[in-house]
Design an enzyme around this catalytic site. Sequence first.
Site, PDB file in Angstrom:
ATOM      1  CB  THR A 217     -82.726   3.343  29.624  1.00  0.00           C
ATOM      2  OG1 THR A 217     -81.965   4.545  29.696  1.00  0.00           O
ATOM      3  CG2 THR A 217     -84.206   3.673  29.462  1.00  0.00           C
ATOM      4  CB  ILE A 246     -85.938  16.414  28.283  1.00  0.00           C
ATOM      5  CG1 ILE A 246     -86.055  17.486  29.386  1.00  0.00           C
ATOM      6  CG2 ILE A 246     -87.030  15.358  28.452  1.00  0.00           C
ATOM      7  CD1 ILE A 246     -87.320  18.322  29.294  1.00  0.00           C
ATOM      8  N   GLY A 247     -84.420  13.501  27.446  1.00  0.00           N
ATOM      9  CA  GLY A 247     -84.345  12.476  26.398  1.00  0.00           C
ATOM     10  C   GLY A 247     -85.729  12.018  25.967  1.00  0.00           C
ATOM     11  N   GLY A 271     -81.671   9.195  22.794  1.00  0.00           N
ATOM     12  CA  GLY A 271     -82.960   9.853  22.974  1.00  0.00           C
ATOM     13  C   GLY A 271     -83.292  10.878  21.918  1.00  0.00           C
TER      14      GLY A 271
HETATM   15  N1  ASP Z   1     -82.996   6.864  25.806  1.00  0.00           N
HETATM   16  C1  ASP Z   1     -82.334   7.338  26.987  1.00  0.00           C
HETATM   17  C2  ASP Z   1     -82.113   8.819  26.855  1.00  0.00           C
HETATM   18  O1  ASP Z   1     -81.761   9.268  25.799  1.00  0.00           O
HETATM   19  C3  ASP Z   1     -81.016   6.652  27.237  1.00  0.00           C
HETATM   20  C4  ASP Z   1     -81.001   5.164  27.074  1.00  0.00           C
HETATM   21  O2  ASP Z   1     -81.977   4.570  26.675  1.00  0.00           O
HETATM   22  O3  ASP Z   1     -79.968   4.555  27.341  1.00  0.00           O
HETATM   23  O4  ASP Z   1     -82.254   9.505  27.823  1.00  0.00           O
END
Ligand code: ASP
Length: 349
Positions: A217, A246-247, A271
């Site tokens: 990400t 949804i994250g 997330g």
């Molecule tokens: N935070 C992101 C999500 O949960 C994933 C990530 O940061 O790797 O969609």
Amino acid sequence: MGDGPVMSMNRLLLPCLLLLLCVGCGGSEPAETEPASATPAAEPAAPPVRWAIAIHGGALSVVRPDLEQQDYRAALETALRTGTVILERGGTSLDAVEQVIRVLEDDAKFNAGKGAVFTSAGTNELDASIMDGRTLACGAVTGVTTVKNPISLARRVMEDSRHVFFAGQGAEAFARQQGLRIVDPRYFFTQDRWEALQKQLQQDGAEPVAAGDKQGTVGCVALDRHGNLAAGTSTGGLTNKRFGRIGDSPVIGAGTYASNRSCAISGTGKGEEFIRNAVAHDIAALMEYKQLTLQRAAEEVVLRKLRPGDGGVIGVARDGSIAMVFNTQGMFRGAADSTGRLEVLIGKD
Ligand code: ASP
């Protein structure tokens, strides 16, 4: 009679002595004659010239040997330099954040834009958000499948719509209206992300995967020479995520937050935990209400409120200080500022 000249001298000297005494003892007269506007504190403050920027390319549960990470280091540095050029020339933090994230979205090594991970249904569903610390304006999109650069769509939502958050088909209709670059969903396909999904489906059934050794990400936070903060985050979410999941990345206050009163924050990791703990806003609130430094506020939330393995954040404060705090094995990250600092880091060092 013979005292005449002495008396007249006394008559002259006495008022002079009294006047001198009055000035010397610091009576109220001199203070009042000094106009308040002449003190430096009352002059308008000189415009801040300092700038600072930090980026992340995802939290890591496994840090591979440095040699294998060279490509990531180079990609992070390219993105970071894109931002430094904008800020150095007096550009805005919003432009820096958007352009840096576009570079990372176009790079298939990161889990954002091209190179996004797959959902359990074998699709790529992208999330992004951006926030302007000057006005608290913000824009976010979730579940988009055809927009090449979701961060630019998030910025259009912020600047050209009356709303802050668009999902799925509505977000894509808005992207077409705005004339943003639309691609076939197959544009987002990459072989290694596809294989990661197949492996995941065989091993864990429906379990979505959080940070891996190259989850990726992406996020960027910046302070510009005008004293304005901005933050943005873009992601494909988690490998094997369920329909409509949804994250935190597009959720303002969870994965992204910026306020000129405190700091700009972008997060990466699990997330669901970032949403539950309102991570990005919590850090800003600790600074604003408790006067914690950025570093201490970020540590308070990431190291004490979240659990080990949940993820990390990057932040920049209004004074130009930068924090990069995580509770995973590593986090792809980089920082630069107007003092000449420019560094890219991966592991705990
Ligand atoms: N935070 C992101 C999500 O949960 C994933 C990530 O940061 O790797 O969609």
